[in-house]
Design an enzyme around this catalytic site. Structure first.
Site, mmCIF file in Angstrom:
data_model
loop_
_atom_site.group_PDB
_atom_site.id
_atom_site.type_symbol
_atom_site.label_atom_id
_atom_site.label_comp_id
_atom_site.label_asym_id
_atom_site.label_seq_id
_atom_site.Cartn_x
_atom_site.Cartn_y
_atom_site.Cartn_z
ATOM 1 N N GLN A 199 -21.327 14.671 29.629
ATOM 2 C CA GLN A 199 -21.110 15.925 30.350
ATOM 3 C C GLN A 199 -21.985 17.057 29.812
ATOM 4 O O GLN A 199 -22.578 16.964 28.741
ATOM 5 C CB GLN A 199 -19.640 16.347 30.229
ATOM 6 C CG GLN A 199 -18.708 15.562 31.136
ATOM 7 C CD GLN A 199 -17.305 16.160 31.127
ATOM 8 O OE1 GLN A 199 -16.487 15.762 30.322
ATOM 9 N NE2 GLN A 199 -17.057 17.079 32.037
ATOM 10 N N HIS A 200 -22.056 18.118 30.594
ATOM 11 C CA HIS A 200 -22.565 19.440 30.207
ATOM 12 C C HIS A 200 -24.081 19.560 30.094
ATOM 13 O O HIS A 200 -24.597 20.673 30.164
ATOM 14 C CB HIS A 200 -21.982 19.890 28.867
ATOM 15 C CG HIS A 200 -20.494 19.915 28.792
ATOM 16 N ND1 HIS A 200 -19.699 20.594 29.686
ATOM 17 C CD2 HIS A 200 -19.649 19.349 27.904
ATOM 18 C CE1 HIS A 200 -18.443 20.445 29.350
ATOM 19 N NE2 HIS A 200 -18.365 19.690 28.281
ATOM 20 N N ASP A 237 -18.332 11.648 31.569
ATOM 21 C CA ASP A 237 -17.925 10.482 30.782
ATOM 22 C C ASP A 237 -16.417 10.389 30.578
ATOM 23 O O ASP A 237 -15.832 9.306 30.709
ATOM 24 C CB ASP A 237 -18.666 10.437 29.447
ATOM 25 C CG ASP A 237 -18.651 11.752 28.684
ATOM 26 O OD1 ASP A 237 -17.956 12.692 29.098
ATOM 27 O OD2 ASP A 237 -19.352 11.832 27.655
#
Length: 464
Positions: free
Chosen positions: A71-72, A234
């Protein structure tokens, strides 16, 4: 047999599982490594994905595929679809000051997005880019997350399309789970916050991916390949792969540590300890993350000159509480608590407590106590914890499982070892193919008996 594929493009590598769409049984697998570091050229992910697919036998006989990923991360594209600079990953903490700036500028940011941004969020990385690399920031025409960009590439889009009508930035897609980790999308309303996005990057008009629903498909793999599903972050992918439902709390010990639960209502926790994310099933995924997880054990094992199995054996030779030895494992700064510049500290060293066994156990207790603090934050935010599902490579270590049963206040279940993010992506693929979420079973590896030892957490919390 109808086959579907799930992909997990994680921080460290890319994994592919090809499974029976009816049962979830794994038919074949493949993997390829990613480069280390907190910034990576996305082309490295693309090369690894293609290599892992090849090792898994290709997709010629696969009906649908989906990508779960870390992520991110910030992937910025120019107007021709070219990557402007290496992607900043979730664990790059240089944007900590940018996070503070956004919070000061938007006092209502939790109401707007469900989460208080920290250095891992995409919005903070965009703000860092605006301030540190202003010329690159001015070139940004679109911003994507790792799974967004990989899905887009698998569908045949990218800078290679410039000679044939442009890069089709409007074909970028994402899902609710990953969108909710950007810091400029509201999981409660399902809308992007254009003002926050513009404040992050420094200009308006930036293309962001279209947000797909759980069973939606953005199209097919290029050249008439299998159906593609929405993809996921994830943790949301792992929740799908585990079949987690309300009442289940997942504790994942990977490169990062995460504690998350599936809930039917969105979460807004004003201190920022709990991130109010969405999940990949249409529900929500309140989550607490730590920067330091499995690598804590790697570091201490290296220091002691032992394998991870031997570290566990040493740890089980010590008493709960390690005779007062406490490891606060903030080796790489920390996200929860939000201390990006922190370092690890070993407390309580005496002639009696300083032994190999106690140090081995203190590394496991310290790691788990940080995650147990996260569970407390979830419970305080209304999450019901009927059981703990402990996953990640470290969870298979008997010492980690046994000590978890002493640290957590709910029964601990260790599912069988599996690539649960990739399996969650495969669930999405089957969902997009059939229109219904498949119900696959999760086998149990271990259920250590509950053996709560209050001294472990009491010592740890006294050092915070």
């Amino acid at each position: 047999m109808t086959l579907v594929a799930g992909i997990d493009s994680s921080t460290q590598n890319c994994k592919v599982v090809v499974v029976d769409a009816a049962t979830g049984a794994i038919v074949r697998e493949g993997r390829a490594p990613h480069p280390s570091g907190t910034e990576v050229d996305p082309e490295e992910w693309w090369r690894a994905l293609r290599s892992a697919i090849t090792e898994a036998g290709g997709l010629d006989d696969v009906a649908a595929v989906s990508i779960g990923a870390q992520q991110h991360g910030m992937v910025v594209l120019d107007e021709e679809g070219r990557v402007i600079r290496p992607a900043l990953l979730w664990n790059d903490t240089r944007s900590a000051a940018a996070a503070r700036g956004l919070i000061e500028e938007f006092p209502d940011i939790v109401e707007r997005t469900g989460s208080l941004p920290v250095a891992s969020f995409t919005s903070t990385k965009l703000r860092w880019l605006r301030d540190a690399e202003s010329e690159n920031a001015r070139r940004v025409a679109a911003v994507a997350l790792p799974h967004d960009w990989l899905t887009w590439r698998m569908r045949g889009f990218g800078p290679v399309d410039a000679a044939a009508g442009g890069p089709r930035l409007n074909e970028l897609t994402t899902d609710r789970s990953d969108a909710s980790g950007t810091g400029y999308w509201n999981p409660a309303t399902g809308n992007y916050d254009d003002r926050l996005l513009a404040a992050s990057i420094g200009h308006t008009g930036t293309v962001v991916p279209r947000v797909l629903g759980p069973g939606d498909s953005p199209g097919t793999v290029a050249l008439g390949g299998p159906i593609m599903a929405a993809g996921a972050g994830d943790n949301a992918g792992a929740a799908l792969g585990l079949g987690a439902r309300p009442g289940d709390v997942v504790v994942s010990i990977g490169t990062s540590g995460t504690v998350f639960a599936v809930t039917e209502q969105p979460s807004r926790e004003p201190t920022g300890t709990v991130a109010g994310f969405a999940d990949a099933s249409g529900n929500y995924l309140p989550l607490v993350a730590t920067m330091n997880a499995a690598r804590v054990l790697d570091s201490v094992a290296d220091l002691l000159g032992v394998s991870l199995d031997e570290l566990g054996t040493l740890a089980l030779g010590a008493e709960a509480g390690c005779s007062g030895l406490v490891l606060q494992p903030f080796f790489e700064g920390e996200r929860t608590p939000n201390r990006p510049d922190a370092t690890a500290t070993l407390f309580g060293m005496t002639l009696a407590s300083t032994s190999r066994e106690n140090l081995a156990r203190a590394s496991i207790e310290g790691l788990l106590c940080g995650l147990a603090d996260g569970l407390d934050a979830l419970i305080a935010n209304g999450v019901v914890a009927n059981r703990i599902m402990l996953i990640g490579g470290a969870a298979q270590n008997p010492a980690v499982a046994a000590i978890a049963a002493q640290v957590f206040a709910a029964p601990v279940l260790v599912p069988r070892p599996a690539e649960y993010v990739a399996l969650g992506a495969a669930v999405q693929a089957a969902w997009a193919l059939t229109g219904e979420r498949p119900l696959w079973t999760t086998a149990v590896h271990a259920e250590p008996p509950v053996d709560t030892q209050p001294i472990i957490r009491a010592q740890y919390q006294a050092r915070l």
